[in-house]
Design a protein around this motif. Structure first.
Motif, PDB file in Angstrom:
ATOM      1  N   LEU A   1       0.853  -1.185   0.000  1.00 37.93           N
ATOM      2  CA  LEU A   1       0.000   0.000   0.000  1.00 37.93           C
ATOM      3  C   LEU A   1       0.889   1.235   0.000  1.00 37.93           C
ATOM      4  O   LEU A   1       1.739   1.399   0.884  1.00 37.93           O
ATOM      5  CB  LEU A   1      -0.896  -0.004   1.244  1.00 37.93           C
ATOM      6  N   ASN A   2       0.702   2.108  -0.987  1.00 36.16           N
ATOM      7  CA  ASN A   2       1.443   3.369  -1.087  1.00 36.16           C
ATOM      8  C   ASN A   2       0.452   4.517  -0.916  1.00 36.16           C
ATOM      9  O   ASN A   2      -0.388   4.752  -1.795  1.00 36.16           O
ATOM     10  CB  ASN A   2       2.127   3.495  -2.455  1.00 36.16           C
ATOM     11  N   LEU A   3       0.559   5.234   0.201  1.00 31.41           N
ATOM     12  CA  LEU A   3      -0.318   6.379   0.417  1.00 31.41           C
ATOM     13  C   LEU A   3       0.260   7.621  -0.260  1.00 31.41           C
ATOM     14  O   LEU A   3       1.484   7.778  -0.332  1.00 31.41           O
ATOM     15  CB  LEU A   3      -0.497   6.638   1.910  1.00 31.41           C
ATOM     16  N   PRO A   4      -0.582   8.515  -0.758  1.00 38.97           N
ATOM     17  CA  PRO A   4      -0.083   9.722  -1.432  1.00 38.97           C
ATOM     18  C   PRO A   4       0.761  10.568  -0.490  1.00 38.97           C
ATOM     19  O   PRO A   4       0.514  10.597   0.723  1.00 38.97           O
ATOM     20  CB  PRO A   4      -1.367  10.458  -1.839  1.00 38.97           C
ATOM     21  N   PRO A   5       1.759  11.279  -1.027  1.00 34.45           N
ATOM     22  CA  PRO A   5       2.589  12.142  -0.178  1.00 34.45           C
ATOM     23  C   PRO A   5       1.750  13.210   0.502  1.00 34.45           C
ATOM     24  O   PRO A   5       0.735  13.669  -0.022  1.00 34.45           O
ATOM     25  CB  PRO A   5       3.569  12.772  -1.176  1.00 34.45           C
ATOM     26  N   ARG A   6       2.225  13.608   1.682  1.00 36.33           N
ATOM     27  CA  ARG A   6       1.556  14.689   2.407  1.00 36.33           C
ATOM     28  C   ARG A   6       2.568  15.425   3.275  1.00 36.33           C
ATOM     29  O   ARG A   6       3.582  14.852   3.665  1.00 36.33           O
ATOM     30  CB  ARG A   6       0.393  14.180   3.248  1.00 36.33           C
ATOM     31  N   PRO A   7       2.283  16.698   3.603  1.00 41.48           N
ATOM     32  CA  PRO A   7       3.189  17.442   4.480  1.00 41.48           C
ATOM     33  C   PRO A   7       3.032  16.997   5.935  1.00 41.48           C
ATOM     34  O   PRO A   7       2.104  16.264   6.280  1.00 41.48           O
ATOM     35  CB  PRO A   7       2.748  18.895   4.288  1.00 41.48           C
ATOM     36  N   LEU A   8       3.930  17.452   6.790  1.00 39.06           N
ATOM     37  CA  LEU A   8       3.895  17.107   8.209  1.00 39.06           C
ATOM     38  C   LEU A   8       3.032  18.040   9.059  1.00 39.06           C
ATOM     39  O   LEU A   8       2.409  17.579  10.025  1.00 39.06           O
ATOM     40  CB  LEU A   8       5.320  17.100   8.777  1.00 39.06           C
ATOM     41  N   PRO A   9       2.990  19.353   8.791  1.00 43.80           N
ATOM     42  CA  PRO A   9       2.381  20.274   9.749  1.00 43.80           C
ATOM     43  C   PRO A   9       0.908  20.012  10.048  1.00 43.80           C
ATOM     44  O   PRO A   9       0.207  19.307   9.323  1.00 43.80           O
ATOM     45  CB  PRO A   9       2.560  21.640   9.071  1.00 43.80           C
ATOM     46  N   GLY A  10       0.470  20.616  11.149  1.00 43.15           N
ATOM     47  CA  GLY A  10      -0.925  20.533  11.556  1.00 43.15           C
ATOM     48  C   GLY A  10      -1.322  19.138  11.981  1.00 43.15           C
ATOM     49  O   GLY A  10      -0.586  18.444  12.669  1.00 43.15           O
ATOM     50  N   ASP A  11      -2.507  18.732  11.556  1.00 44.56           N
ATOM     51  CA  ASP A  11      -2.996  17.400  11.916  1.00 44.56           C
ATOM     52  C   ASP A  11      -2.988  16.465  10.711  1.00 44.56           C
ATOM     53  O   ASP A  11      -3.767  15.512  10.627  1.00 44.56           O
ATOM     54  CB  ASP A  11      -4.394  17.474  12.520  1.00 44.56           C
ATOM     55  N   GLU A  12      -2.070  16.733   9.774  1.00 43.46           N
ATOM     56  CA  GLU A  12      -2.002  15.938   8.546  1.00 43.46           C
ATOM     57  C   GLU A  12      -1.820  14.446   8.842  1.00 43.46           C
ATOM     58  O   GLU A  12      -2.420  13.594   8.178  1.00 43.46           O
ATOM     59  CB  GLU A  12      -0.864  16.430   7.652  1.00 43.46           C
ATOM     60  N   TRP A  13      -0.990  14.116   9.837  1.00 41.70           N
ATOM     61  CA  TRP A  13      -0.734  12.699  10.086  1.00 41.70           C
ATOM     62  C   TRP A  13      -1.835  12.034  10.911  1.00 41.70           C
ATOM     63  O   TRP A  13      -1.936  10.819  10.941  1.00 41.70           O
ATOM     64  CB  TRP A  13       0.658  12.513  10.681  1.00 41.70           C
ATOM     65  N   ARG A  14      -2.673  12.810  11.550  1.00 47.62           N
ATOM     66  CA  ARG A  14      -3.906  12.234  12.124  1.00 47.62           C
ATOM     67  C   ARG A  14      -4.823  11.817  10.984  1.00 47.62           C
ATOM     68  O   ARG A  14      -5.419  10.739  11.011  1.00 47.62           O
ATOM     69  CB  ARG A  14      -4.593  13.259  13.014  1.00 47.62           C
ATOM     70  N   HIS A  15      -4.892  12.679   9.943  1.00 53.18           N
ATOM     71  CA  HIS A  15      -5.677  12.319   8.764  1.00 53.18           C
ATOM     72  C   HIS A  15      -5.062  11.116   8.059  1.00 53.18           C
ATOM     73  O   HIS A  15      -5.785  10.268   7.515  1.00 53.18           O
ATOM     74  CB  HIS A  15      -5.760  13.506   7.798  1.00 53.18           C
ATOM     75  N   LEU A  16      -3.727  11.034   8.070  1.00 55.11           N
ATOM     76  CA  LEU A  16      -3.079   9.888   7.439  1.00 55.11           C
ATOM     77  C   LEU A  16      -3.477   8.589   8.140  1.00 55.11           C
ATOM     78  O   LEU A  16      -3.734   7.575   7.493  1.00 55.11           O
ATOM     79  CB  LEU A  16      -1.557  10.047   7.445  1.00 55.11           C
ATOM     80  N   GLU A  17      -3.544   8.611   9.472  1.00 51.61           N
ATOM     81  CA  GLU A  17      -3.986   7.405  10.185  1.00 51.61           C
ATOM     82  C   GLU A  17      -5.389   7.013   9.738  1.00 51.61           C
ATOM     83  O   GLU A  17      -5.669   5.833   9.497  1.00 51.61           O
ATOM     84  CB  GLU A  17      -3.958   7.623  11.697  1.00 51.61           C
ATOM     85  N   HIS A  18      -6.262   7.996   9.617  1.00 56.36           N
ATOM     86  CA  HIS A  18      -7.628   7.705   9.174  1.00 56.36           C
ATOM     87  C   HIS A  18      -7.631   7.129   7.761  1.00 56.36           C
ATOM     88  O   HIS A  18      -8.352   6.158   7.471  1.00 56.36           O
ATOM     89  CB  HIS A  18      -8.486   8.978   9.216  1.00 56.36           C
ATOM     90  N   GLN A  19      -6.821   7.727   6.881  1.00 57.52           N
ATOM     91  CA  GLN A  19      -6.766   7.222   5.518  1.00 57.52           C
ATOM     92  C   GLN A  19      -6.204   5.806   5.483  1.00 57.52           C
ATOM     93  O   GLN A  19      -6.702   4.941   4.753  1.00 57.52           O
ATOM     94  CB  GLN A  19      -5.917   8.145   4.640  1.00 57.52           C
ATOM     95  N   LEU A  20      -5.166   5.564   6.275  1.00 57.82           N
ATOM     96  CA  LEU A  20      -4.589   4.230   6.346  1.00 57.82           C
ATOM     97  C   LEU A  20      -5.624   3.216   6.820  1.00 57.82           C
ATOM     98  O   LEU A  20      -5.759   2.126   6.240  1.00 57.82           O
ATOM     99  CB  LEU A  20      -3.385   4.255   7.288  1.00 57.82           C
ATOM    100  N   LEU A  21      -6.386   3.580   7.836  1.00 57.80           N
ATOM    101  CA  LEU A  21      -7.431   2.677   8.327  1.00 57.80           C
ATOM    102  C   LEU A  21      -8.498   2.442   7.259  1.00 57.80           C
ATOM    103  O   LEU A  21      -8.982   1.308   7.103  1.00 57.80           O
ATOM    104  CB  LEU A  21      -8.066   3.260   9.588  1.00 57.80           C
ATOM    105  N   ASP A  22      -8.873   3.488   6.544  1.00 55.45           N
ATOM    106  CA  ASP A  22      -9.886   3.341   5.493  1.00 55.45           C
ATOM    107  C   ASP A  22      -9.389   2.409   4.386  1.00 55.45           C
ATOM    108  O   ASP A  22     -10.131   1.526   3.915  1.00 55.45           O
ATOM    109  CB  ASP A  22     -10.247   4.699   4.903  1.00 55.45           C
ATOM    110  N   GLU A  23      -8.140   2.618   3.954  1.00 51.34           N
ATOM    111  CA  GLU A  23      -7.585   1.768   2.893  1.00 51.34           C
ATOM    112  C   GLU A  23      -7.482   0.318   3.355  1.00 51.34           C
ATOM    113  O   GLU A  23      -7.770  -0.614   2.591  1.00 51.34           O
ATOM    114  CB  GLU A  23      -6.215   2.287   2.467  1.00 51.34           C
ATOM    115  N   LEU A  24      -7.056   0.114   4.589  1.00 49.54           N
ATOM    116  CA  LEU A  24      -6.948  -1.249   5.108  1.00 49.54           C
ATOM    117  C   LEU A  24      -8.315  -1.905   5.234  1.00 49.54           C
ATOM    118  O   LEU A  24      -8.464  -3.108   4.994  1.00 49.54           O
ATOM    119  CB  LEU A  24      -6.234  -1.235   6.463  1.00 49.54           C
ATOM    120  N   ALA A  25      -9.327  -1.127   5.603  1.00 50.63           N
ATOM    121  CA  ALA A  25     -10.674  -1.687   5.712  1.00 50.63           C
ATOM    122  C   ALA A  25     -11.173  -2.160   4.350  1.00 50.63           C
ATOM    123  O   ALA A  25     -11.780  -3.243   4.237  1.00 50.63           O
ATOM    124  CB  ALA A  25     -11.626  -0.642   6.294  1.00 50.63           C
ATOM    125  N   VAL A  26     -10.937  -1.360   3.314  1.00 51.51           N
ATOM    126  CA  VAL A  26     -11.323  -1.773   1.963  1.00 51.51           C
ATOM    127  C   VAL A  26     -10.575  -3.045   1.572  1.00 51.51           C
ATOM    128  O   VAL A  26     -11.169  -4.004   1.045  1.00 51.51           O
ATOM    129  CB  VAL A  26     -11.042  -0.642   0.953  1.00 51.51           C
TER     130      VAL A  26
END
Length: 502
Positions: A87-112
């Motif tokens: 699984l390759n997730l799209p690149p994203r920056p570090l600031p803010g809550d970007e990596w909280r969103h990444l966890e959500h995206q990772l969970l969504d992709e894994l669920a699919v």
């Protein structure tokens, strides 16, 4: 490796042309580093996760292509083993809550992926080494049918000239683990043991001027990463290292005969041998030390491209780099017409959960920033040999192996993290602009993992020991442990909170 392969045989002249093209790519890169602008956008991060597929008996399920077709997403790709996906997730920056969103995206992709895997009579397992693998699973028919893997297998076995030998002696029994260590010795006629190694790969785009400092810092951190992130203690029924994936990957990709090994020829899975000042140092080493495994050349001339005002793809240099598996690998790439360079961190195993993996990633990114911006670089007071020894010690012993750290001497990894590195990681993430709640969420996972002294590897060892005390043999205990592991992984609760079998 990633790039397509449409050739299965290579001539002597192919290899000669390939070497020339790699060196022309090096010359072009040297010119670009002096004269050409690179991407100056906000530094981007990326994450890749390798996954296993298992059947109803928790054995490898050779359903990778079927599951991939059912998912139908370009973010999932094949891997070497037919029981693997990436699984390759799209690149994203570090600031803010970007990596909280990444966890959500990772969970969504894994669920699919889990849902599509169930449709194919299989399920996902996110773990460094699948503990239910058996010798009969590691055969040539289990290699994915993509041409690139067929060619890679043929070329590596031809270069080696004899079967791949895996010879790993387990860690001495220590701590509270009642599972005796073992020794595993086995020969394989293909490179399929490499498919047993499933990892999480972290990318960080950096300025070319800063690349040397970021790579050196990543090398300094490799041992700490392994100690707090180990998740691979078992292979083919044997209890081996805290992170057995490290020696397994090194040996399954070793194209050297014993005689070449004894001569000191460098391995293709490599920690390195010195601190660097430029990304060019690493690419130059690649060209100087390693013959081409798949000597494919393209018609384009990188120097002519530069003269014409085009950004060269440096195809041969990138292909060559993809067949040398540094634990911290240099990456050159072109995106939206602009070149950039990245550090690709390949140290960590996959799993146990999405939250654990994001915590591992942010701990790494935060520490990188602090080490790079320190008044006195850490690597100026630590020998390269000490960094490599830390890496091997952590892979072998996990949290039980003392590491050398300037200013602290020899110190247990969990104490080093709690006393010194967690505050530094917090400082570094704040400098990246990561939100306070995000920092607290993920660094608290690392903190609790260290205070409880329970990594994924420790939990696996303790769970197997508990099941064996109840009378299970090793295979039954591994099966029972993996069943509980999959439940914990699906629930996305950090591994340090998982209960052990009663």
């Amino acid at each position: 490796m990633g790039q397509g392969v449409d050739r299965t045989t290579f001539s002597r002249r192919d290899r000669q042309r390939y070497r020339v093209k790699v060196h022309r790519c090096l010359d072009a890169l040297a010119t670009m580093l002096r004269e050409h602008p690179f991407a100056h956008d906000e530094p981007m991060t990326g994450i890749e996760v390798e996954l296993n597929l298992v059947d109803k008996d928790l054995r490898p399920a050779l359903t990778g292509r079927d599951v991939l077709q059912a998912i139908g997403s370009s973010e999932f790709q094949t891997e070497l083993g037919r029981w693997n996906l990436e699984l390759n997730l799209p690149p994203r920056p570090l600031p803010g809550d970007e990596w909280r969103h990444l966890e959500h995206q990772l969970l969504d992709e894994l669920a699919v992926a889990r849902a599509k895997a169930r449709d194919c009579a299989s399920q996902l397992a996110m773990i460094g080494i699948l503990p239910t693998l058996r010798r009969e699973d590691l055969v040539g028919d289990a290699i994915s049918q993509d041409e690139r893997y067929t060619v890679l297998n043929e070329q590596m076995l031809t270069a080696r000239g004899e079967p791949i030998r895996v010879d790993i002696t387990g860690d001495d029994a220590s701590g509270c683990h009642a599972v005796a260590p073992d020794r595993l010795v086995a020969d394989f006629d293909t490179i399929i043991p490499e498919a047993a190694c499933t990892s999480m790969q972290l990318h960080l785009q950096v300025s070319p001027d800063d690349f040397g400092s970021y790579w050196n810092a990543a090398q300094c951190l490799a041992g700490v990463q392994l100690a707090v992130g180990a998740n691979s203690p078992f292979l083919l029924g044997s209890r081996l290292w805290a992170e057995t994936r490290i020696p397994l990957f090194e040996q399954s990709c070793d194209v050297r005969s014993p005689e070449l090994h004894n001569q000191g020829v460098r391995p293709r899975v490599w920690f390195g041998e010195r601190w660097i000042t430029s990304i060019l140092d690493l690419f130059s080493e690649n060209a100087r030390y390693f013959p081409g495994l798949m000597p494919l050349t393209h018609d384009s001339d990188p120097l002519a491209d530069l003269d014409a005002g085009r950004v060269p793809g440096l195809d041969e240099l990138r292909l060559h780099n993809g067949t040398i598996w540094r634990w911290n690998r240099p990456v050159y790439d072109v995106s939206d017409g602009a070149p950039h360079v990245r550090v690709e961190n390949r140290v960590l195993p996959a799993g146990p959960t999405a939250v654990d993996m994001v915590a591992n990633a942010l701990f790494f990114y935060g520490l990188l920033r602090v080490l790079v911006e320190a008044d006195r670089p850490l690597w100026s007071s630590m020998s390269f040999e000490a960094a490599e020894e830390n890496f091997t010690t952590a892979a072998r012993h996990g949290l039980d192996g003392p590491l050398y750290w300037p200013g602290s001497g020899w110190i247990r990894p969990d104490e080093l993290v709690l006393r010194k590195l967690l505050p530094q990681a917090q400082e570094g993430l704040a400098k990246w602009g990561v939100g306070g709640e995000v920092i607290d969420r993920y660094l608290s996972v690392i903190e609790r993992r260290c205070t409880t002294r329970r990594t994924g590897s420790v939990w696996q060892l303790d769970a197997v020991a508990a099941l064996e005390r109840r009378g299970a043999d090793r295979q039954a205990a591994l099966h029972g442990m993996l069943a509980r592991y999959l439940d914990g992984s699906d629930a996305n609760e950090p591994v340090h909170t998982w209960p052990l079998p009663a």
